[in-house]
Every structure is written in structure tokens, then in C-alpha cells.
Write a protein that holds these residues in place. Structure first.
Motif, short mmCIF file in Angstrom:
data_model
loop_
_atom_site.label_atom_id
_atom_site.label_comp_id
_atom_site.label_asym_id
_atom_site.label_seq_id
_atom_site.Cartn_x
_atom_site.Cartn_y
_atom_site.Cartn_z
N UNK A 277 -2.07 0.11 0.10
CA UNK A 277 -3.13 -0.80 0.49
C UNK A 277 -3.77 -0.39 1.81
N UNK A 278 -2.95 0.01 2.75
CA UNK A 278 -3.49 0.48 4.04
C UNK A 278 -4.27 1.77 3.85
N UNK A 279 -3.76 2.67 3.02
CA UNK A 279 -4.45 3.94 2.78
C UNK A 279 -5.81 3.71 2.14
N UNK A 280 -5.93 2.67 1.32
CA UNK A 280 -7.20 2.35 0.67
C UNK A 280 -8.08 1.43 1.50
N UNK A 281 -7.57 0.97 2.64
CA UNK A 281 -8.34 0.08 3.51
C UNK A 281 -8.35 -1.35 3.02
#
Length: 129
Positions: free
Chosen positions: A113-117
């Protein structure tokens, strides 16, 4: 996707599908239950089917809400460990697989989720705009 995120995804998927197989074997192959086949299917198997599509597709949000379903099996395994000594093998297996799936789903959802923003914005960041 980084190697770390792939590892979390592998942990989530492998333990989730192993839990699915464990539940199927426990409910249908062992003959421990006096409940009807329809009841066992609706109560134990169908809930695990709900997030499967999104998990296979790698959606972080689905991994996150799958944890709510996993808690049902976590509580079931703890209860069965206490009340049914003759089923401790199955309950222990369910507990281990549920815990691994929970950890894998949580870590995958968080990091991917963080990697995808994706994610919730902090209120203080919203107020400064």
C-alpha cells in the motif's frame, strides 16, 4: 514489487490457501462434526472464499480486510484447543496457519500500500493544505 513485499505476499497466500485446505480437511475428511454438510460449508468454507480473488490479484486493500475473516478462524482455533482435546492437532494447525496468514496479509497490505501510495491521510496534513 520489492523482494521483501514478494516475501510477504508469498507468506500471505501460502498460509491462506493452506488454511483453506486445513479447514476443508477438518470439516469434511475427519468426520468430527455432527453438523450438516450445508451448514459446515456455509459456516467454515464460504467466508474464506470472499477475499480469495482480490488476494490472488495482489490487492493490498483485500489483504487488509481479509484479516477480519481470519480472526474468526483464530478464535475458533483457540476455543477448540481449550474445549476439544481430541481435536488439538487440527486446532493447533489452524492457529498456526491463521497467525501466519494474518502476519503476511498485514505486512503485505502495509508495504505494498505504501509502495502504491495508498493509505489514509493524516488529519494534520489535511489541515495544512
Amino acid at each position: 514489487m520489492t523482494k521483501e513485499i514478494r516475501t510477504y505476499r508469498w507468506l500471505a497466500l501460502s498460509s491462506y490457501f493452506a488454511l483453506f485446505a486445513c479447514v476443508l480437511l477438518w470439516q469434511f475428511a475427519t468426520g468430527y462434526s455432527e453438523q450438516s454438510v450445508l451448514f459446515r460449508t456455509l459456516f467454515w468454507v464460504v467466508p474464506l472464499l470472499f477475499p480469495m480473488y482480490g488476494m490472488v490479484k495482489g490487492k493490498p486493500y483485500t489483504h487488509a480486510w481479509a484479516n477480519f475473516i481470519l480472526m474468526w478462524y483464530f478464535l475458533h482455533s483457540l476455543t477448540m484447543l481449550y474445549v476439544a482435546p481430541e481435536q488439538r492437532f487440527w486446532a493447533g494447525t489452524e492457529l498456526i496457519l491463521t497467525t501466519l496468514a494474518f502476519a503476511g496479509c498485514t505486512l503485505y497490505a502495509r508495504h505494498q500500500g505504501r509502495a502504491l501510495g495508498l493509505g489514509l491521510k493524516k488529519l494534520k496534513d489535511e489541515k495544512t493544505k
